[in-house]
Design a protein around this motif. Structure first.
Motif, mmCIF file in Angstrom:
data_model
loop_
_atom_site.group_PDB
_atom_site.id
_atom_site.type_symbol
_atom_site.label_atom_id
_atom_site.label_comp_id
_atom_site.label_asym_id
_atom_site.label_seq_id
_atom_site.Cartn_x
_atom_site.Cartn_y
_atom_site.Cartn_z
ATOM 1 N N VAL A 24 28.690 -8.712 21.720
ATOM 2 C CA VAL A 24 28.410 -7.567 20.846
ATOM 3 C C VAL A 24 29.210 -6.341 21.289
ATOM 4 N N ASN A 25 29.631 -5.547 20.318
ATOM 5 C CA ASN A 25 30.428 -4.349 20.626
ATOM 6 C C ASN A 25 29.671 -3.050 20.395
ATOM 7 N N ASP A 26 28.442 -3.154 19.914
ATOM 8 C CA ASP A 26 27.651 -1.969 19.622
ATOM 9 C C ASP A 26 26.868 -1.548 20.861
ATOM 10 N N GLU A 27 27.093 -0.330 21.304
ATOM 11 C CA GLU A 27 26.474 0.136 22.547
ATOM 12 C C GLU A 27 24.953 0.129 22.489
ATOM 13 N N ASP A 28 24.377 0.510 21.360
ATOM 14 C CA ASP A 28 22.916 0.505 21.240
ATOM 15 C C ASP A 28 22.354 -0.901 21.407
ATOM 16 N N GLN A 29 23.045 -1.883 20.855
ATOM 17 C CA GLN A 29 22.575 -3.260 20.985
ATOM 18 C C GLN A 29 22.734 -3.764 22.422
ATOM 19 N N VAL A 30 23.824 -3.387 23.066
ATOM 20 C CA VAL A 30 24.026 -3.758 24.470
ATOM 21 C C VAL A 30 22.908 -3.145 25.320
ATOM 22 N N CYS A 31 22.635 -1.874 25.104
ATOM 23 C CA CYS A 31 21.570 -1.207 25.860
ATOM 24 C C CYS A 31 20.217 -1.870 25.601
ATOM 25 N N GLY A 32 19.970 -2.241 24.356
ATOM 26 C CA GLY A 32 18.711 -2.896 24.018
ATOM 27 C C GLY A 32 18.537 -4.210 24.743
ATOM 28 N N MET A 33 19.583 -5.023 24.779
ATOM 29 C CA MET A 33 19.475 -6.316 25.453
ATOM 30 C C MET A 33 19.400 -6.137 26.973
ATOM 31 N N LEU A 34 20.118 -5.161 27.509
ATOM 32 C CA LEU A 34 20.004 -4.878 28.945
ATOM 33 C C LEU A 34 18.576 -4.457 29.296
ATOM 34 N N GLU A 35 17.930 -3.698 28.416
ATOM 35 C CA GLU A 35 16.541 -3.306 28.644
ATOM 36 C C GLU A 35 15.614 -4.514 28.592
ATOM 37 N N VAL A 36 15.909 -5.456 27.705
ATOM 38 C CA VAL A 36 15.121 -6.690 27.652
ATOM 39 C C VAL A 36 15.197 -7.409 28.996
ATOM 40 N N ILE A 37 16.420 -7.571 29.500
ATOM 41 C CA ILE A 37 16.611 -8.282 30.771
ATOM 42 C C ILE A 37 15.946 -7.517 31.917
ATOM 43 N N HIS A 38 16.109 -6.202 31.934
ATOM 44 C CA HIS A 38 15.483 -5.397 32.983
ATOM 45 C C HIS A 38 13.961 -5.499 32.899
ATOM 46 N N GLY A 39 13.432 -5.493 31.693
ATOM 47 C CA GLY A 39 11.984 -5.651 31.515
ATOM 48 C C GLY A 39 11.484 -6.987 32.028
ATOM 49 N N LEU A 40 12.272 -8.041 31.819
ATOM 50 C CA LEU A 40 11.897 -9.354 32.335
ATOM 51 C C LEU A 40 11.883 -9.352 33.861
ATOM 52 N N LEU A 41 12.831 -8.651 34.469
ATOM 53 C CA LEU A 41 12.892 -8.585 35.930
ATOM 54 C C LEU A 41 11.693 -7.844 36.503
ATOM 55 N N LYS A 42 11.105 -6.950 35.724
ATOM 56 C CA LYS A 42 9.931 -6.212 36.184
ATOM 57 C C LYS A 42 8.645 -6.966 35.877
ATOM 58 N N GLY A 43 8.744 -8.043 35.101
ATOM 59 C CA GLY A 43 7.572 -8.802 34.681
ATOM 60 C C GLY A 43 6.955 -9.604 35.812
ATOM 61 N N SER A 44 5.869 -10.275 35.489
ATOM 62 C CA SER A 44 5.125 -10.981 36.532
ATOM 63 C C SER A 44 5.259 -12.502 36.454
ATOM 64 N N PHE A 45 6.059 -13.005 35.519
ATOM 65 C CA PHE A 45 6.173 -14.457 35.398
ATOM 66 C C PHE A 45 7.176 -15.004 36.407
#
Length: 115
Positions: free
Chosen positions: A45-66
């Motif tokens: 993807v080349n859209d910065e907002d979408q890149v930031c959104g997916m990076l936040e998803v991954i970061h959120g998973l890293l903070k998760g408890s699973f």
């Protein structure tokens, strides 16, 4: 007609909602294939907002408890870390993308040191 036009705020709201759904789904039903899809999405993807959104998803998973071990081992597979480094050197993205990548890399390093 003007009432049918989607505004920039509408697009941001939709993207935020979709990325929240993705994060919730991945945190409940995590699989390596889904993480690989998320990393591939970042590379494509080349859209910065979408890149930031997916990076936040991954970061959120890293903070998760699973299953942290499975998530971190998937992130450390060949090609995945390279995509994160690739995002760091892309001049088309702002410091906001780099900051989010650094947050993910920091959590990965902290996890590796704590093992």
């Amino acid at each position: 007609p003007k009432e049918n036009q989607i505004t920039a705020d509408d697009v941001r709201t939709l993207q935020t909602s979709l990325f929240s759904l993705v994060r919730d789904f991945m945190s409940k039903n995590f699989s390596p294939e889904e993480l690989h899809s998320a990393i591939s999405y970042l590379a494509a993807v080349n859209d910065e907002d979408q890149v930031c959104g997916m990076l936040e998803v991954i970061h959120g998973l890293l903070k998760g408890s699973f299953s942290q071990d499975q998530l971190y081992s998937c992130l450390l597979e060949p090609g995945n870390v390279e995509v994160l480094y690739w995002l760091l050197v892309q001049k088309r993205f702002s410091d906001e993308v780099r900051e989010r990548v650094f947050k993910i890399l920091y959590k990965m390093l902290k996890y590796e040191i704590g093992r």
